[in-house]
Scaffold this motif. Structure first.
Motif, PDB file in Angstrom:
ATOM      1  N   LEU A 157      40.122  42.431  32.777  1.00 13.82           N
ATOM      2  CA  LEU A 157      40.464  41.339  31.867  1.00 13.82           C
ATOM      3  C   LEU A 157      41.942  40.951  31.998  1.00 13.82           C
ATOM      4  O   LEU A 157      42.283  39.762  32.029  1.00 13.82           O
ATOM      5  N   GLU A 158      42.804  41.935  32.082  1.00 14.23           N
ATOM      6  CA  GLU A 158      44.228  41.633  32.186  1.00 14.23           C
ATOM      7  C   GLU A 158      44.574  41.050  33.552  1.00 14.23           C
ATOM      8  O   GLU A 158      45.501  40.230  33.661  1.00 14.23           O
ATOM      9  N   ALA A 159      43.843  41.442  34.592  1.00 12.76           N
ATOM     10  CA  ALA A 159      44.045  40.817  35.899  1.00 12.76           C
ATOM     11  C   ALA A 159      43.668  39.341  35.842  1.00 12.76           C
ATOM     12  O   ALA A 159      44.342  38.487  36.442  1.00 12.76           O
ATOM     13  N   ASP A 160      42.619  39.011  35.111  1.00 12.59           N
ATOM     14  CA  ASP A 160      42.222  37.617  34.932  1.00 12.59           C
ATOM     15  C   ASP A 160      43.307  36.834  34.202  1.00 12.59           C
ATOM     16  O   ASP A 160      43.662  35.717  34.600  1.00 12.59           O
ATOM     17  N   VAL A 161      43.854  37.423  33.153  1.00 14.75           N
ATOM     18  CA  VAL A 161      44.917  36.755  32.404  1.00 14.75           C
ATOM     19  C   VAL A 161      46.129  36.522  33.300  1.00 14.75           C
ATOM     20  O   VAL A 161      46.734  35.436  33.294  1.00 14.75           O
ATOM     21  N   ALA A 162      46.493  37.526  34.089  1.00 11.09           N
ATOM     22  CA  ALA A 162      47.644  37.377  34.976  1.00 11.09           C
ATOM     23  C   ALA A 162      47.408  36.265  35.994  1.00 11.09           C
ATOM     24  O   ALA A 162      48.293  35.440  36.255  1.00 11.09           O
ATOM     25  N   TYR A 163      46.203  36.223  36.545  1.00 10.59           N
ATOM     26  CA  TYR A 163      45.881  35.197  37.546  1.00 10.59           C
ATOM     27  C   TYR A 163      45.954  33.801  36.943  1.00 10.59           C
ATOM     28  O   TYR A 163      46.603  32.895  37.485  1.00 10.59           O
ATOM     29  N   HIS A 164      45.287  33.602  35.814  1.00 10.31           N
ATOM     30  CA  HIS A 164      45.241  32.264  35.231  1.00 10.31           C
ATOM     31  C   HIS A 164      46.576  31.856  34.612  1.00 10.31           C
ATOM     32  O   HIS A 164      46.871  30.653  34.545  1.00 10.31           O
ATOM     33  N   SER A 165      47.371  32.811  34.176  1.00 11.86           N
ATOM     34  CA  SER A 165      48.713  32.474  33.704  1.00 11.86           C
ATOM     35  C   SER A 165      49.550  31.901  34.844  1.00 11.86           C
ATOM     36  O   SER A 165      50.312  30.942  34.659  1.00 11.86           O
ATOM     37  N   ARG A 166      49.400  32.481  36.029  1.00  9.40           N
ATOM     38  CA  ARG A 166      50.111  31.933  37.184  1.00  9.40           C
ATOM     39  C   ARG A 166      49.602  30.531  37.519  1.00  9.40           C
ATOM     40  O   ARG A 166      50.383  29.633  37.838  1.00  9.40           O
ATOM     41  N   ARG A 167      48.294  30.341  37.436  1.00 13.97           N
ATOM     42  CA  ARG A 167      47.727  29.014  37.745  1.00 13.97           C
ATOM     43  C   ARG A 167      48.212  27.969  36.747  1.00 13.97           C
ATOM     44  O   ARG A 167      48.463  26.819  37.102  1.00 13.97           O
ATOM     45  N   LEU A 168      48.340  28.368  35.479  1.00 12.76           N
ATOM     46  CA  LEU A 168      48.877  27.454  34.466  1.00 12.76           C
ATOM     47  C   LEU A 168      50.315  27.083  34.804  1.00 12.76           C
ATOM     48  O   LEU A 168      50.705  25.906  34.719  1.00 12.76           O
ATOM     49  N   ALA A 169      51.099  28.061  35.216  1.00  3.94           N
ATOM     50  CA  ALA A 169      52.491  27.786  35.568  1.00  3.94           C
ATOM     51  C   ALA A 169      52.595  26.895  36.803  1.00  3.94           C
ATOM     52  O   ALA A 169      53.484  26.048  36.908  1.00  3.94           O
TER      53      ALA A 169
END
Length: 330
Positions: A157-169
């Protein structure tokens, strides 16, 4: 008909990701009663079958209609990015009985005859007592079904958050929402996120923003529909679920083991997604202190990078680390 989540001027600034052990517990109980959702989770289901038979899941599942309202108070939007189960279940126990009664009436009405069952009558007659009763059942389900695997689940779950946070940025809100799930449709002209679902729910965000909740056991669905007073939330299937229950694919190659040492090579090769020390130790069957020492050496050598997320540090491979860990010929 879809969900319609309408953004105001301030809402794009108040989007946040969160991880919820309570949500996973509730969703896992739902999966046990929904063959359509069991696909990827069959290895988990076989392993927990005995423990599940010892649980009283009927009252919880009575409040999980195939379509329609489920009680929001039993799995409210997370109060912070990574809350503990203990924090979340404590908030459930504090639910106003009047709010719980409304939720019970709406949910039981979705299934013919549910209100007339013994459990249904108990909920309607004593909502305050039912809140504590259902919280106890959720706590039992957490301990038996989720807690033993929580390090692995939390890492994904936290890997998903890290990935999508980068995509948002990198690409902004429109790009992020377009990638999260095929059922998402961003209508820029009306600043509305439409989510395909068998229902019709309209919710202006009204400055509260939106919680994006990756979930293991929600797969393959997207879930929203939270009503006030709860913060608008969308739960979506986490990335990487296909390999979640698989045993780690082979250890590092013999040549890489000779270069780095076998344990250090295994640590490097296991980091296919960003992961914390505890989750990685659980995956490899090693002591956290041992894994932590190897992570530090790999990071100092330029093979890993690290960043803080919440209360933990996530490690991931650098381009050099990826190149070194690729399978080769011994």
């Amino acid at each position: 008909m879809p969900y319609h989540l309408r953004f105001g001027e301030a809402d794009p600034l108040r989007i946040r990701f969160a991880v919820s052990p309570l949500w996973e517990t509730h969703s896992a109980v739902r999966v046990l009663a929904r063959p359509r959702q069991q696909g990827y989770h069959l290895p988990w289901m076989r392993r927990i079958a005995g423990a599940a038979r010892e649980l009283d899941l009927g009252p919880l599942q009575l409040l999980m209609p195939l379509h329609g309202h489920s009680p929001d108070f039993l799995y409210p939007p997370p109060i912070r990015p990574v809350a503990s189960f203990e924090e979340e279940i404590a908030a459930v126990r504090e639910t106003d009985p009047a709010l719980a009664l409304d939720d019970f009436e709406r949910a039981l009405a979705e299934t013919p005859g549910a209100a007339g069952t013994a459990a249904g009558r108990r909920m309607l007659a004593d909502p305050a007592g039912a809140v504590g009763w259902l919280a106890d059942l959720l706590e039992d389900a957490w301990e038996a079904l989720i807690a033993p695997d929580w390090p692995r689940l939390r890492a994904l779950l936290e890997a998903d958050v890290a990935y999508h946070s980068r995509r948002l940025a990198e690409g902004g809100l429109e790009r992020l929402l377009g990638e999260l799930h095929p059922s998402f449709d961003w209508a820029a002209e009306s600043a509305t996120l439409r989510v395909a679902y068998a229902g019709d729910h309209h919710r202006p965000l009204d400055g509260q923003g939106l919680v994006l909740l990756p979930s293991v056991f929600t797969w393959p669905d997207v879930v929203s529909g939270f009503d006030p007073p709860w913060q608008p939330t969308v739960a979506y299937p986490v990335r990487g679920i296909g390999g979640l229950w698989a045993e780690p694919a082979g250890r590092a190659s013999e040549a890489l083991g000779r270069l780095l040492g076998p344990v250090r090579a295994d640590v490097l090769c296991a980091l296919t997604e960003p992961m914390g020390t505890t989750a990685l130790a659980h995956l490899l069957g090693r002591a956290p202190s041992t894994v932590s020492a190897h992570l530090a050496v790999l990071r100092d050598a330029g093979l890993l990078t690290s960043r803080r997320y919440g209360h933990q540090v996530l490690y991931e491979r650098t381009p050099l680390g990826i190149a070194v860990s690729q399978p080769g010929t011994d």
